[in-house]
Design a protein around this motif. Structure first.
Motif, mmCIF file in Angstrom:
data_model
loop_
_atom_site.group_PDB
_atom_site.id
_atom_site.type_symbol
_atom_site.label_atom_id
_atom_site.label_comp_id
_atom_site.label_asym_id
_atom_site.label_seq_id
_atom_site.Cartn_x
_atom_site.Cartn_y
_atom_site.Cartn_z
ATOM 1 N N GLY A 358 0.700 -1.284 -0.099
ATOM 2 C CA GLY A 358 0.064 -0.002 -0.051
ATOM 3 C C GLY A 358 0.869 1.190 0.101
ATOM 4 N N LYS A 359 0.189 2.394 0.067
ATOM 5 C CA LYS A 359 0.683 3.752 0.119
ATOM 6 C C LYS A 359 0.907 4.196 1.175
ATOM 7 C CE LYS A 359 -2.084 4.538 -3.362
ATOM 8 N NZ LYS A 359 -2.255 2.949 -3.775
ATOM 9 N N PRO A 360 1.855 4.375 2.226
ATOM 10 C CA PRO A 360 2.139 4.991 3.242
ATOM 11 C C PRO A 360 1.599 6.652 3.311
ATOM 12 C CG PRO A 360 3.722 3.823 2.919
ATOM 13 C CD PRO A 360 3.278 4.032 1.596
ATOM 14 N N ILE A 361 0.928 6.916 4.409
ATOM 15 C CA ILE A 361 0.549 8.571 4.288
ATOM 16 C C ILE A 361 1.084 9.054 5.561
ATOM 17 C CG2 ILE A 361 -1.794 8.368 3.277
ATOM 18 C CD1 ILE A 361 -3.057 8.087 5.793
ATOM 19 N N VAL A 362 1.420 10.192 5.404
ATOM 20 C CA VAL A 362 2.362 10.870 6.726
ATOM 21 C C VAL A 362 1.722 12.196 7.031
ATOM 22 C CG1 VAL A 362 4.697 12.240 7.270
ATOM 23 C CG2 VAL A 362 4.470 10.066 5.618
ATOM 24 N N LYS A 363 1.933 12.261 8.576
ATOM 25 C CA LYS A 363 1.317 13.528 9.142
ATOM 26 C C LYS A 363 2.093 13.697 10.801
ATOM 27 C CE LYS A 363 -2.681 16.074 10.993
ATOM 28 N NZ LYS A 363 -4.398 15.969 11.305
ATOM 29 N N ASN A 370 -0.087 -0.033 6.248
ATOM 30 C CA ASN A 370 -0.933 -1.298 6.668
ATOM 31 C C ASN A 370 0.070 -2.546 6.058
ATOM 32 O OD1 ASN A 370 -2.453 0.225 4.185
ATOM 33 N ND2 ASN A 370 -2.243 -1.933 3.666
ATOM 34 N N ASP A 371 -0.162 -3.683 6.372
ATOM 35 C CA ASP A 371 0.685 -4.724 5.898
ATOM 36 C C ASP A 371 -0.232 -5.556 4.979
ATOM 37 O OD1 ASP A 371 -0.657 -6.697 7.615
ATOM 38 O OD2 ASP A 371 0.636 -6.356 9.119
ATOM 39 N N TYR A 372 0.365 -6.607 4.618
ATOM 40 C CA TYR A 372 -0.402 -7.423 3.349
ATOM 41 C C TYR A 372 -1.457 -8.247 3.988
ATOM 42 C CZ TYR A 372 -0.516 -11.201 -0.160
ATOM 43 O OH TYR A 372 -1.148 -12.000 -1.267
ATOM 44 N N TYR A 373 -1.452 -8.514 5.312
ATOM 45 C CA TYR A 373 -2.720 -9.179 5.946
ATOM 46 C C TYR A 373 -3.576 -8.173 6.711
ATOM 47 C CZ TYR A 373 0.122 -13.277 4.784
ATOM 48 O OH TYR A 373 0.818 -13.932 4.067
ATOM 49 N N LYS A 395 -6.651 -12.634 8.297
ATOM 50 C CA LYS A 395 -5.351 -12.710 7.921
ATOM 51 C C LYS A 395 -5.249 -13.267 6.546
ATOM 52 C CE LYS A 395 -3.623 -11.680 11.939
ATOM 53 N NZ LYS A 395 -2.881 -10.481 12.227
ATOM 54 N N LYS A 396 -5.487 -12.491 5.523
ATOM 55 C CA LYS A 396 -5.442 -12.690 4.243
ATOM 56 C C LYS A 396 -4.944 -11.721 3.265
ATOM 57 C CE LYS A 396 -9.226 -16.099 4.127
ATOM 58 N NZ LYS A 396 -10.769 -16.301 3.289
ATOM 59 N N GLY A 397 -4.446 -12.016 2.209
ATOM 60 C CA GLY A 397 -3.993 -10.898 1.343
ATOM 61 C C GLY A 397 -4.675 -9.817 1.162
ATOM 62 N N SER A 398 -4.387 -8.297 1.171
ATOM 63 C CA SER A 398 -4.931 -7.114 0.949
ATOM 64 C C SER A 398 -3.828 -6.314 0.283
ATOM 65 C CB SER A 398 -5.541 -6.780 2.186
ATOM 66 O OG SER A 398 -6.255 -5.516 1.894
ATOM 67 N N TYR A 399 -4.397 -5.487 -0.670
ATOM 68 C CA TYR A 399 -3.514 -4.337 -1.155
ATOM 69 C C TYR A 399 -4.020 -2.909 -1.043
ATOM 70 C CZ TYR A 399 -1.465 -8.354 -3.865
ATOM 71 O OH TYR A 399 -0.962 -9.245 -4.067
ATOM 72 N N SER A 400 -5.159 -2.687 -0.305
ATOM 73 C CA SER A 400 -5.554 -1.290 0.119
ATOM 74 C C SER A 400 -4.751 -0.589 0.848
ATOM 75 C CB SER A 400 -7.042 -1.329 0.480
ATOM 76 O OG SER A 400 -7.571 -0.125 0.931
ATOM 77 N N SER A 401 -4.774 0.789 0.882
ATOM 78 C CA SER A 401 -3.975 1.575 1.725
ATOM 79 C C SER A 401 -4.708 2.341 2.515
ATOM 80 C CB SER A 401 -3.134 2.589 0.612
ATOM 81 O OG SER A 401 -2.657 1.686 -0.249
ATOM 82 N N LEU A 402 -4.329 3.044 3.752
ATOM 83 C CA LEU A 402 -4.951 3.790 4.503
ATOM 84 C C LEU A 402 -4.993 5.072 3.924
ATOM 85 C CD1 LEU A 402 -2.956 3.004 7.928
ATOM 86 C CD2 LEU A 402 -5.710 3.191 7.697
ATOM 87 N N GLN A 403 -6.185 5.756 4.054
ATOM 88 C CA GLN A 403 -6.259 7.274 3.720
ATOM 89 C C GLN A 403 -6.834 8.241 4.633
ATOM 90 O OE1 GLN A 403 -6.143 7.940 -0.077
ATOM 91 N NE2 GLN A 403 -4.980 5.936 0.305
#
Length: 467
Positions: A358-363, A370-373, A395-403
């Motif tokens: 995923g794409k990390p966000i910074v503040k 997030n990780d792959y699970y 505990k399964k593969g995921s590609y979504s990112s925090l927003q």
């Protein structure tokens, strides 16, 4: 030919077998052998007939003699080569590009109408009959643009969900369409693809106005920059590495080949930061690296080896650049982040139990990722402190990112079709809402002022009022 009766006679005449053993061996060993002999004889007769040879009782022997003849060996070799060439050819065409002439013909009329339905928890739900959406869409002038794994670009009314246009591209449109100076840019393809490219698309006229051809897939969004009046479109393309493209003319400015690159680039000032990853077939052969490049010409400022692949782009915290870490093509239980100073010195790092995606966000010096699970983290990269961690139930593969959700909260799209709303400071989950029972979400949520959108791999798209 050895039939069943002959085998039984041979067995009965053997002096080494006891009477009881004779009856035991017939059903367990001789019957399968008999069937095999019969099948071999049938095959022998068929193949021999193809070459004008008539077989009698000694069919298997004749078959062996036949197969050892030069003309048969030559014919068999030629046939195998033809079959292999056909397989390679079909695979090459299957994973290759769709000609633009075909796309243009298919898109002579892109009008399409499909209303959305009212959702149980959402304002509306749009279904595409199992056309998966891997990446979130983009809203331009009240219209929602998104691509599918079947190679279509859809245009929907962002308020009502009604689909208005459907355009054919023919290949997996995995990146989010990215808006820059009134045009949308997006790529295509998967790891096995070749002859892919980046499209420049006019969202008002609903047509392609430019195209840049790559060899590798372009499965993540482009990044744009400007230096001394020159615009740059930075796009990774697998084994092609990183391209810098003129977004006006869609011509190459430079190309950097530093390994397999799928992640997005980070631009800071006149420099570009990019990481590489190791596909499954490259393990034990190649190593992943972090690079700092000159924006204007792609030359290397520094190159540092990474402990693990960087499949998504880096982020900047103050004067440090942090690369995410983790293998997703092999099963591992390690991941994290590695940070470098502007001069390339290693500074802080974090190690966790799963690959980071995923794409990390910074503040405020804190990286949210997030990780792959599906586990979520907040890490202060300057103080090198893990602020909080949320363990995933699935505990399964995921590609979504925090927003970012608002000034104090972030949102995460769960793999199973729901969302988490989380307080950035405390890590407390305020809302845990499910919009579907059997959806599969890999895309990031698209957050607007008063609503958010979810995109599923089973073809369902949801719009929800903010909760």
């Amino acid at each position: 030919m050895f039939g069943l009766t002959e085998m039984m006679e041979l067995s009965a005449s053997s002096n080494t077998l006891s009477e009881g053993y004779q009856y035991a061996i017939v059903p367990t060993v001789l019957l399968p052998l008999a069937f095999l002999g019969t099948a071999l004889s049938v095959v022998a007769t068929f193949i021999a007939g193809m070459f004008g040879v008539k077989l009698k009782a000694e069919g298997p022997k004749k078959l062996l003699e036949l197969l050892l003849k030069p003309k048969v060996l030559f014919a068999a070799g030629a046939l195998n080569l033809a079959i292999y060439a056909g397989y390679v050819g079909v695979d090459y065409v299957k994973n290759g590009p769709v000609p633009q002439a075909v796309q243009k013909f298919a898109n002579s009329d892109t009008s399409y109408h499909q209303k959305a339905k009212q959702g149980d928890r959402a304002l509306w739900k749009q279904s595409l009959e199992d056309e998966g959406v891997f990446a979130r869409g983009t809203i331009v002038n009240g219209e929602l643009f998104f691509g599918t794994n079947e190679g279509y670009l859809y245009v929907a009314d962002a308020d009502t969900g009604t689909i208005k246009n459907k355009l054919f591209f023919g290949k997996f449109l995995s990146p989010s369409p990215t808006l820059y100076k009134d045009y949308l840019y997006f790529g295509e393809g998967l790891h096995q693809s070749h002859g892919m490219g980046v499209y420049k698309f006019d969202p008002e006229k609903k047509q392609v106005t430019g195209h840049f051809k790559t060899n590798g897939h372009t499965e993540i969004f482009p990044v744009f920059a400007n230096a001394d009046g020159q615009d740059y479109l930075l796009q990774t393309a697998g084994e092609d590495g990183l391209y810098a493209i003129n977004p006006d003319t869609m011509e190459k400015i430079w190309q950097f080949k530093g390994g397999h690159m799928d992640g997005f680039a980070l631009v800071h000032g006149d420099y570009v930061y990019i990481g590489s990853g190791i596909p499954r077939e490259g393990f034990s052969i190649n190593r992943p690296f972090a690079y700092k490049l000159n924006l204007k010409d792609g030359s290397v400022v520094w190159k540092k080896e990474l402990p693990l692949s960087a499949w998504y782009g880096p982020v900047r915290v103050q004067d440090e650049v942090c690369f995410i870490q983790g293998e997703i093509h092999i099963d591992t239980h390690v991941g994290g982040l590695s940070c470098f100073t502007q001069s390339g010195e290693r500074s802080h790092s974090l190690v966790i139990n799963y690959p980071v995606v995923g794409k990390p966000i910074v503040k405020n010096d804190t990286i949210y990722f997030n990780d792959y699970y599906g586990n979520l983290y907040a890490w202060n990269a300057i103080n090198n402190k893990l602020e909080w961690e949320i363990e995933s139930d699935i505990k399964k593969g995921s590609y979504s990112s925090l927003q970012f959700y608002n000034d104090k909260e972030i949102i995460y799209a769960k793999r199973t079709g729901g969302v988490l709303i989380i307080n950035m400071e405390s890590g407390e989950v305020r809302e845990n809402v499910d919009f579907a029972q059997d959806e599969l979400i890999y895309a990031d949520p698209l957050v607007k002022d008063d609503a958010f959108y979810l995109f599923g791999m089973k073809g369902n798209i949801y719009k929800s009022a903010k909760i």
